[in-house]
Design a protein around this motif. Structure first.
Motif, mmCIF file in Angstrom:
data_model
loop_
_atom_site.group_PDB
_atom_site.id
_atom_site.type_symbol
_atom_site.label_atom_id
_atom_site.label_comp_id
_atom_site.label_asym_id
_atom_site.label_seq_id
_atom_site.Cartn_x
_atom_site.Cartn_y
_atom_site.Cartn_z
ATOM 1 N N SER A 46 0.851 -1.193 0.000
ATOM 2 C CA SER A 46 0.000 0.000 0.000
ATOM 3 C C SER A 46 0.884 1.238 0.000
ATOM 4 O O SER A 46 1.940 1.267 0.640
ATOM 5 N N ILE A 47 0.449 2.248 -0.737
ATOM 6 C CA ILE A 47 1.222 3.488 -0.809
ATOM 7 C C ILE A 47 0.321 4.617 -1.280
ATOM 8 O O ILE A 47 -0.624 4.403 -2.050
ATOM 9 N N ARG A 48 0.581 5.823 -0.800
ATOM 10 C CA ARG A 48 -0.004 7.030 -1.385
ATOM 11 C C ARG A 48 1.061 7.632 -2.302
ATOM 12 O O ARG A 48 2.169 7.901 -1.864
ATOM 13 N N ILE A 49 0.720 7.824 -3.542
ATOM 14 C CA ILE A 49 1.667 8.428 -4.476
ATOM 15 C C ILE A 49 1.291 9.886 -4.666
ATOM 16 O O ILE A 49 0.334 10.212 -5.364
ATOM 17 N N ASN A 50 2.048 10.766 -4.011
ATOM 18 C CA ASN A 50 1.830 12.203 -4.114
ATOM 19 C C ASN A 50 2.945 12.894 -4.890
ATOM 20 O O ASN A 50 2.906 14.113 -5.075
ATOM 21 N N SER A 51 3.962 12.130 -5.311
ATOM 22 C CA SER A 51 5.079 12.709 -6.051
ATOM 23 C C SER A 51 5.767 11.601 -6.838
ATOM 24 O O SER A 51 5.533 10.409 -6.598
ATOM 25 N N PHE A 52 6.661 11.999 -7.760
ATOM 26 C CA PHE A 52 7.407 10.995 -8.504
ATOM 27 C C PHE A 52 8.370 10.238 -7.600
ATOM 28 O O PHE A 52 8.741 9.105 -7.890
ATOM 29 N N ASN A 53 8.804 10.848 -6.500
ATOM 30 C CA ASN A 53 9.657 10.124 -5.559
ATOM 31 C C ASN A 53 8.900 8.978 -4.903
ATOM 32 O O ASN A 53 9.471 7.922 -4.610
ATOM 33 N N ASP A 54 7.607 9.170 -4.663
ATOM 34 C CA ASP A 54 6.794 8.073 -4.133
ATOM 35 C C ASP A 54 6.719 6.929 -5.141
ATOM 36 O O ASP A 54 6.775 5.758 -4.775
ATOM 37 N N MET A 55 6.577 7.269 -6.408
ATOM 38 C CA MET A 55 6.588 6.236 -7.445
ATOM 39 C C MET A 55 7.933 5.532 -7.476
ATOM 40 O O MET A 55 8.014 4.302 -7.626
ATOM 41 N N GLY A 56 9.012 6.309 -7.319
ATOM 42 C CA GLY A 56 10.335 5.705 -7.273
ATOM 43 C C GLY A 56 10.487 4.753 -6.106
ATOM 44 O O GLY A 56 11.089 3.668 -6.234
ATOM 45 N N LEU A 57 9.944 5.127 -4.939
ATOM 46 C CA LEU A 57 9.998 4.252 -3.775
ATOM 47 C C LEU A 57 9.258 2.951 -4.042
ATOM 48 O O LEU A 57 9.726 1.870 -3.677
ATOM 49 N N LEU A 58 8.087 3.042 -4.681
ATOM 50 C CA LEU A 58 7.337 1.840 -5.014
ATOM 51 C C LEU A 58 8.145 0.931 -5.938
ATOM 52 O O LEU A 58 8.216 -0.284 -5.729
ATOM 53 N N MET A 59 8.788 1.498 -6.918
ATOM 54 C CA MET A 59 9.545 0.707 -7.890
ATOM 55 C C MET A 59 10.715 -0.018 -7.240
ATOM 56 O O MET A 59 10.936 -1.214 -7.470
ATOM 57 N N ILE A 60 11.461 0.688 -6.396
ATOM 58 C CA ILE A 60 12.615 0.025 -5.777
ATOM 59 C C ILE A 60 12.164 -0.966 -4.698
ATOM 60 O O ILE A 60 12.836 -1.966 -4.440
ATOM 61 N N ALA A 61 11.006 -0.698 -4.075
ATOM 62 C CA ALA A 61 10.474 -1.651 -3.098
ATOM 63 C C ALA A 61 10.103 -2.966 -3.772
ATOM 64 O O ALA A 61 10.340 -4.050 -3.221
ATOM 65 N N MET A 62 9.535 -2.880 -4.982
ATOM 66 C CA MET A 62 9.186 -4.105 -5.705
ATOM 67 C C MET A 62 10.449 -4.892 -6.072
ATOM 68 O O MET A 62 10.474 -6.115 -5.994
ATOM 69 N N GLU A 63 11.489 -4.178 -6.459
ATOM 70 C CA GLU A 63 12.759 -4.847 -6.762
ATOM 71 C C GLU A 63 13.333 -5.509 -5.514
ATOM 72 O O GLU A 63 13.815 -6.650 -5.558
ATOM 73 N N ALA A 64 13.253 -4.809 -4.368
ATOM 74 C CA ALA A 64 13.771 -5.370 -3.123
ATOM 75 C C ALA A 64 13.004 -6.625 -2.723
ATOM 76 O O ALA A 64 13.592 -7.616 -2.277
ATOM 77 N N LEU A 65 11.668 -6.588 -2.887
ATOM 78 C CA LEU A 65 10.862 -7.753 -2.544
ATOM 79 C C LEU A 65 11.206 -8.950 -3.429
ATOM 80 O O LEU A 65 11.313 -10.094 -2.949
ATOM 81 N N LYS A 66 11.398 -8.700 -4.699
ATOM 82 C CA LYS A 66 11.733 -9.796 -5.611
ATOM 83 C C LYS A 66 13.058 -10.455 -5.227
ATOM 84 O O LYS A 66 13.233 -11.670 -5.392
ATOM 85 N N GLN A 67 13.976 -9.662 -4.709
ATOM 86 C CA GLN A 67 15.285 -10.197 -4.358
ATOM 87 C C GLN A 67 15.288 -11.012 -3.071
ATOM 88 O O GLN A 67 16.256 -11.719 -2.782
ATOM 89 N N THR A 68 14.199 -10.932 -2.295
ATOM 90 C CA THR A 68 14.176 -11.702 -1.042
ATOM 91 C C THR A 68 14.065 -13.195 -1.298
ATOM 92 O O THR A 68 14.519 -14.011 -0.490
ATOM 93 N N GLY A 69 13.414 -13.568 -2.385
ATOM 94 C CA GLY A 69 13.261 -14.976 -2.716
ATOM 95 C C GLY A 69 12.063 -15.655 -2.088
ATOM 96 O O GLY A 69 11.798 -16.825 -2.377
ATOM 97 N N TRP A 70 11.303 -14.950 -1.229
ATOM 98 C CA TRP A 70 10.154 -15.588 -0.579
ATOM 99 C C TRP A 70 8.814 -14.960 -0.986
ATOM 100 O O TRP A 70 7.779 -15.227 -0.387
ATOM 101 N N VAL A 71 8.829 -14.138 -2.039
ATOM 102 C CA VAL A 71 7.599 -13.488 -2.498
ATOM 103 C C VAL A 71 7.038 -14.252 -3.686
ATOM 104 O O VAL A 71 7.671 -14.360 -4.741
ATOM 105 N N LYS A 72 5.823 -14.777 -3.521
ATOM 106 C CA LYS A 72 5.163 -15.553 -4.567
ATOM 107 C C LYS A 72 4.405 -14.658 -5.539
ATOM 108 O O LYS A 72 4.440 -14.860 -6.749
#
Length: 299
Positions: A52-78
């Motif tokens: 969940s996220i509120r996107i009020n700026s492009f930095n918020d979008m950037g945070l969402l993008m890198i968070a998705m990359e971080a989650l994928k790298q954990t190896g436990w996200v289906k």
């Protein structure tokens, strides 16, 4: 099992055990780039994650993008799901003059590229947003308005209030809302419209399609309140047509110009916390609706 990653501080839209909320650290580099580190390790089994996220700026979008990359790298996200209650750029859903972007599609393309299992949005501005977002699930405002009607302090001595559709773009949504509300109690709709200069964005006039509102209270329902100019102009016209007390129910409360002018016309204003946390002393919290907070502003 579902885990939850809440990327906006103070915005916790899901009620769940604390152990299911993913812990993380985030900061912004001196160059302005956001960074995140997932702290929890659930590698004993695979999990689905709702972000969940509120996107009020492009930095918020950037945070969402890198968070998705971080989650994928954990190896436990289906699989990953996204709750994005206020969809950014949704008001720029058409090109009114040459040289303008179709902003809603720019955001949609980035989100689609992240390939979520589902994207949940709340009361989108128009049909364009769900048309350009992949695997979208729309939550309408019907239950929100129904809950607000339970606590709106209309006078019992008056006839039932009117439900006000603020402009032509809202007519279908308000008609569908009225059909839902009429399952519980009878409510009549008054349609309105406004004239806007597409080159400047300025509103030049309002029309209320009723001759005499006979002192009945009026509840304006819309998706967004930004500066509030539409509602101020419409409120003046409603009063000129004999309206009683005025109420405003919006899903996404931006309120960029504050409330001083709005509270001169509106007895009560309701919104959710989809866009920002409502922590001012003028707010009184009501019980949660659909995992999102419903708030009231009193004079």
């Amino acid at each position: 099992m579902m885990k939850y990653l809440n990327l906006t501080e103070g915005f916790v839209p899901y009620s769940c055990p604390q152990e299911d909320v993913i812990k993380y650290e985030t900061f912004t580099f001196s160059g302005g780039e956001p960074h995140i580190k997932i702290l929890d390790d659930y590698s004993n089994e695979m999990h689905e994650v709702t972000v969940s996220i509120r996107i009020n700026s492009f930095n918020d979008m950037g945070l969402l993008m890198i968070a998705m990359e971080a989650l994928k790298q954990t190896g436990w996200v289906k699989d990953q799901f996204l709750l994005l209650p206020y969809f950014p750029g949704a008001r720029q859903d058409r090109r009114m003059v040459p040289g303008e972007p179709l902003t809603v599609k720019v955001y949609a393309d980035v989100i689609n590229e992240m390939d979520f299992g589902e994207v949940i949005i709340l009361d989108p501005h128009s049909d364009v947003t769900p048309a350009v977002v992949d695997k979208v699930s729309v939550v309408n405002n019907h239950e929100l308005v129904h809950e607000c009607l339970k606590v709106i302090h209309t006078s019992p001595s008056k006839s039932a209030p009117y439900l006000i559709s603020p402009d032509a773009g809202s007519n279908k949504k308000v008609k569908d809302l009225a059909m839902y509300l009429n399952k519980h109690s009878r409510i009549e709709v008054v349609k309105c419209d406004k004239t806007r200069d597409v080159t400047t964005g300025k509103i030049s006039g309002f029309e209320v399609y009723a001759d005499d509102l006979k002192g009945r209270d009026c509840i304006i329902v819309d998706d967004i309140c930004d500066a509030g100019g539409t509602f101020l102009g419409l409120a003046s016209e409603l009063k000129a047509k004999g309206a009683g007390d005025l109420y405003l129910v919006v899903t996404h409360g931006i309120f960029s110009k504050g409330f001083d002018k709005l509270t001169k016309y509106f007895k009560e204003i309701y919104c959710t916390d989809s866009f920002k946390s409502l922590e001012d002393d003028t707010y009184n919290g009501f019980p949660t609706w659909g995992k999102l907070g419903v708030f009231q502003i009193k004079q």
